[in-house]
Design a protein around this motif. Structure first.
Motif, PDB file in Angstrom:
ATOM      1  N   TYR A 295       0.829  -1.207   0.000  1.00 44.87           N
ATOM      2  CA  TYR A 295       0.000   0.000   0.000  1.00 44.87           C
ATOM      3  C   TYR A 295       0.868   1.264   0.000  1.00 44.87           C
ATOM      4  CZ  TYR A 295      -3.371   3.530   1.440  1.00 44.87           C
ATOM      5  OH  TYR A 295      -4.142   4.667   1.494  1.00 44.87           O
ATOM      6  N   PRO A 299       2.111   3.457  -4.746  1.00 44.59           N
ATOM      7  CA  PRO A 299       1.948   4.840  -5.241  1.00 44.59           C
ATOM      8  C   PRO A 299       3.271   5.580  -5.393  1.00 44.59           C
ATOM      9  CG  PRO A 299       1.301   4.688  -2.935  1.00 44.59           C
ATOM     10  CD  PRO A 299       1.496   3.277  -3.418  1.00 44.59           C
ATOM     11  N   GLY A 303       4.076   6.806  -8.922  1.00 40.39           N
ATOM     12  CA  GLY A 303       4.118   8.265  -8.900  1.00 40.39           C
ATOM     13  C   GLY A 303       5.434   8.811  -9.422  1.00 40.39           C
ATOM     14  N   MET A 419      -5.005  -2.570  -4.204  1.00 37.42           N
ATOM     15  CA  MET A 419      -4.034  -1.492  -4.037  1.00 37.42           C
ATOM     16  C   MET A 419      -3.345  -1.169  -5.360  1.00 37.42           C
ATOM     17  SD  MET A 419      -2.418  -2.591  -0.367  1.00 37.42           S
ATOM     18  CE  MET A 419      -2.081  -4.270  -0.919  1.00 37.42           C
ATOM     19  N   THR A 422      -5.789   0.842  -7.429  1.00 37.09           N
ATOM     20  CA  THR A 422      -5.893   2.206  -6.893  1.00 37.09           C
ATOM     21  C   THR A 422      -4.666   3.033  -7.268  1.00 37.09           C
ATOM     22  OG1 THR A 422      -7.170   1.360  -5.014  1.00 37.09           O
ATOM     23  CG2 THR A 422      -6.219   3.550  -4.784  1.00 37.09           C
ATOM     24  N   ALA A 423      -3.479   2.439  -7.147  1.00 33.63           N
ATOM     25  CA  ALA A 423      -2.256   3.143  -7.533  1.00 33.63           C
ATOM     26  C   ALA A 423      -2.228   3.398  -9.035  1.00 33.63           C
ATOM     27  CB  ALA A 423      -1.038   2.334  -7.111  1.00 33.63           C
ATOM     28  N   MET A 426      -4.327   6.361  -9.695  1.00 35.66           N
ATOM     29  CA  MET A 426      -3.563   7.553  -9.308  1.00 35.66           C
ATOM     30  C   MET A 426      -2.556   7.937 -10.395  1.00 35.66           C
ATOM     31  SD  MET A 426      -0.472   7.902  -6.672  1.00 35.66           S
ATOM     32  CE  MET A 426       0.475   7.266  -8.070  1.00 35.66           C
ATOM     33  N   TYR A 427      -1.894   6.930 -10.971  1.00 30.22           N
ATOM     34  CA  TYR A 427      -0.930   7.181 -12.055  1.00 30.22           C
ATOM     35  C   TYR A 427      -1.607   7.908 -13.215  1.00 30.22           C
ATOM     36  CZ  TYR A 427       2.345   6.125 -15.864  1.00 30.22           C
ATOM     37  OH  TYR A 427       3.209   6.227 -16.930  1.00 30.22           O
ATOM     38  N   GLY A 452      -1.566  13.485  -7.177  1.00 27.02           N
ATOM     39  CA  GLY A 452      -1.310  12.083  -6.867  1.00 27.02           C
ATOM     40  C   GLY A 452      -1.637  11.748  -5.425  1.00 27.02           C
ATOM     41  N   SER A 455      -5.553  12.113  -4.783  1.00 27.24           N
ATOM     42  CA  SER A 455      -6.350  11.088  -5.455  1.00 27.24           C
ATOM     43  C   SER A 455      -6.144   9.716  -4.821  1.00 27.24           C
ATOM     44  CB  SER A 455      -6.005  11.027  -6.950  1.00 27.24           C
ATOM     45  OG  SER A 455      -4.640  10.652  -7.148  1.00 27.24           O
ATOM     46  N   TYR A 456      -4.922   9.393  -4.411  1.00 30.66           N
ATOM     47  CA  TYR A 456      -4.670   8.083  -3.817  1.00 30.66           C
ATOM     48  C   TYR A 456      -5.381   7.934  -2.473  1.00 30.66           C
ATOM     49  CZ  TYR A 456      -2.136   3.828  -2.583  1.00 30.66           C
ATOM     50  OH  TYR A 456      -1.802   2.526  -2.238  1.00 30.66           O
ATOM     51  N   SER A 460      -8.528   5.507  -1.761  1.00 31.63           N
ATOM     52  CA  SER A 460      -8.371   4.514  -0.695  1.00 31.63           C
ATOM     53  C   SER A 460      -9.539   4.571   0.281  1.00 31.63           C
ATOM     54  CB  SER A 460      -7.058   4.762   0.060  1.00 31.63           C
ATOM     55  OG  SER A 460      -5.946   4.616  -0.790  1.00 31.63           O
TER      56      SER A 460
END
Length: 482
Positions: A295, A299, A303, A419, A422-423, A426-427, A452, A455-456, A460
């Motif tokens: 987790y 990111p 990121g 996770m 979700t990442a 975010m990307y 980034g 949003s992450y 989450s």
């Protein structure tokens, strides 16, 4: 984990992570400052001796530190015997590498190597002098103390390196930084530790620990050597500036991942060793560690890949822009590294040494094929090969752990996939933000980072990720303790 052990692990990880994050930020400031003052070809020259030191440090330790951590009640004689062994091996390797520096400098066409080798390789005997103190503090879960020592040594060495770089000392600023950091750390650990060599020094403790220790050393040595194969070959096949770009891309990617994983690994190995015989508790603890670490790392890796162009433009300037494609790709390897390392920790606790050696031989066979194909093609091909290698490393390690725990493939996928998605979202947000914000690279970078993070965290919370709740609970508990 039981409550007391879980609290110890949480506090240990918190302190280790605080130190690692602080040290990482400090090292990044130092690295970026030095990179601005030095050229890529100079950084390429230091890459090969640095690779040699990384491999040699594994030989110096020979797995005995992990064996002492694993042992229930090490005696003063155990500690003294390992201390003597480490120092003796480090001195032999120091003399050997200094003697080989001349031929190596001619082989690579880098005469500077022979000039700074006698100083640079002092890291080996200096590091060996404090290995026992470090091991004892790890056994005692004194990670707060180790955190302060590591940060202090990094600070002193970093500030000195920046001063030397500004004064125009070139490659010597890096040489002095590495040696000074090892020296300050050793001095602080000796000052803070009550341990001094005492008891009977004999071969018997070494013989008792050797089967486990040498199995770990073999795997770690193979792993360390193979991780540095690109530097050894690229230094001969490609110009020094390309090696410098490749090596710095790897190091910038490694700073957050290795910092985080060293913190987690140093704490979780002794913790998992304590509950190795409680199968349900062990499996659930293994799952929780994978969940929380992934987790945090996912990111960061995605990121950094997303903001690479603007980050290099702002922090390093035009000289280092050729490094961007390498960095964007190699960050993807960082997605697989955490799960691979955690699984390796589980294998060290639950399995016998020969199994670990067999797995390493299998993985290194795959690496050999990948390197044989990619190294002659291009540096970019090698970078993508590293991504494939990281994935294979994770798969092999994890599948091997399923023999020893009930944390199987299905639970692993269900734990990690939310996770990763979700990442990934975010990307996409970060890349779209970069396209939407024109003009100044600094403003665009700040907007990308802000988008980034926000949003992450929002995603989450929106999807109620279990890892998000676990991290929030850990943070609250640590905050309430204060």
């Amino acid at each position: 984990m039981n409550g007391e052990l879980k609290d110890k692990v949480a506090r240990g990880v918190a302190w280790s992570m605080a130190e690692k994050i602080g040290t990482m930020l400090l090292q990044m400031v130092v690295s970026l400052t030095i990179l601005r003052l030095l050229t890529r070809d100079i950084l390429g020259v230091i890459a090969v001796p640095s690779a040699v030191v990384a491999v040699a440090l594994v030989i110096v330790d020979s797995g005995f530190s992990q064996a002492l951590i694993r042992k229930k009640a090490p005696t003063p004689g155990d500690y003294k015997s390992v201390f003597a062994f480490n120092v003796a091996v480090s001195l032999v390797l120091y003399v050997l590498f200094v003697a080989l520096a001349g031929p190596a400098s001619r082989f690579y066409g880098m005469p500077q190597i022979a000039q700074f080798a006698p100083v640079f390789f002092l890291q080996l005997p200096i590091g060996a002098l404090c290995a026992i103190q470090n091991t004892i503090f790890v056994r005692e879960f004194r990670f707060a103390l180790l955190s302060k020592v590591t940060f202090a040594s990094s600070l002193v060495a970093g500030l000195t390196a920046i001063g030397l770089a500004l004064a125009g000392f070139g490659i010597w600023c890096i040489v002095v930084q590495r040696v000074l950091q090892a020296a300050v750390r050793t001095l602080l650990l000796w000052w803070l530790s009550c341990w001094r060599p005492c008891g009977t020094c004999s071969r018997q403790p070494l013989r008792e620990m050797a089967p486990y220790s040498f199995s770990l050393m073999t795997t770690d040595l193979i792993s360390a050597f193979y991780s540095k194969i690109p530097q050894f070959f690229l230094g001969k096949l490609y110009p020094a500036d390309m090696l410098g770009s490749f090596d710095q891309a790897i190091k910038l990617k490694d700073q957050p991942t290795i910092s985080a994983m060293q913190a987690v690994q140093g704490v979780t190995f002794p913790a998992l060793a304590k509950i190795r015989d409680d199968a349900p508790k062990f499996a659930e603890s293994y799952r929780q560690i994978v969940m929380v670490v992934c987790y945090a790392i996912f990111p960061i890796m995605l990121g950094m890949s997303a903001v690479a162009h603007d980050m290099f433009a702002v922090a390093l300037g035009e000289e280092w822009m050729p490094t961007v494609p390498y960095f964007e790709a190699v960050c993807l390897a960082g997605l697989f590294y955490p799960a691979a390392i955690i699984a390796y920790n589980v294998l060290k606790v639950k399995s016998d040494g020969p199994l670990i050696v067999k797995l390493e031989i299998l993985k290194k066979g795959l690496m050999t094929v990948i390197f044989a194909v990619t190294i002659p093609i291009s540096v970019q091909a090698v970078v993508w090969g590293l991504v494939a290698i990281a994935f294979c490393d994770m798969v092999v390690n994890f599948l091997a752990t399923t023999r020893f725990t009930s944390f199987g493939t299905g639970r692993f996928v269900r734990t990690v996939l939310p996770m990763l998605l979700t990442a990934g979202a975010m990307y996409a947000v970060v890349r779209l933000t970069g396209l939407a914000v024109p003009g100044n690279a600094l403003l665009r970078l700040l907007a990308e980072v802000g988008a980034g993070v926000v949003s992450y965290l929002l995603l989450s919370a929106l999807f109620r990720l279990e890892a998000f709740g676990e991290v929030v609970a850990i943070v609250r508990k640590q905050f309430n303790r204060r």
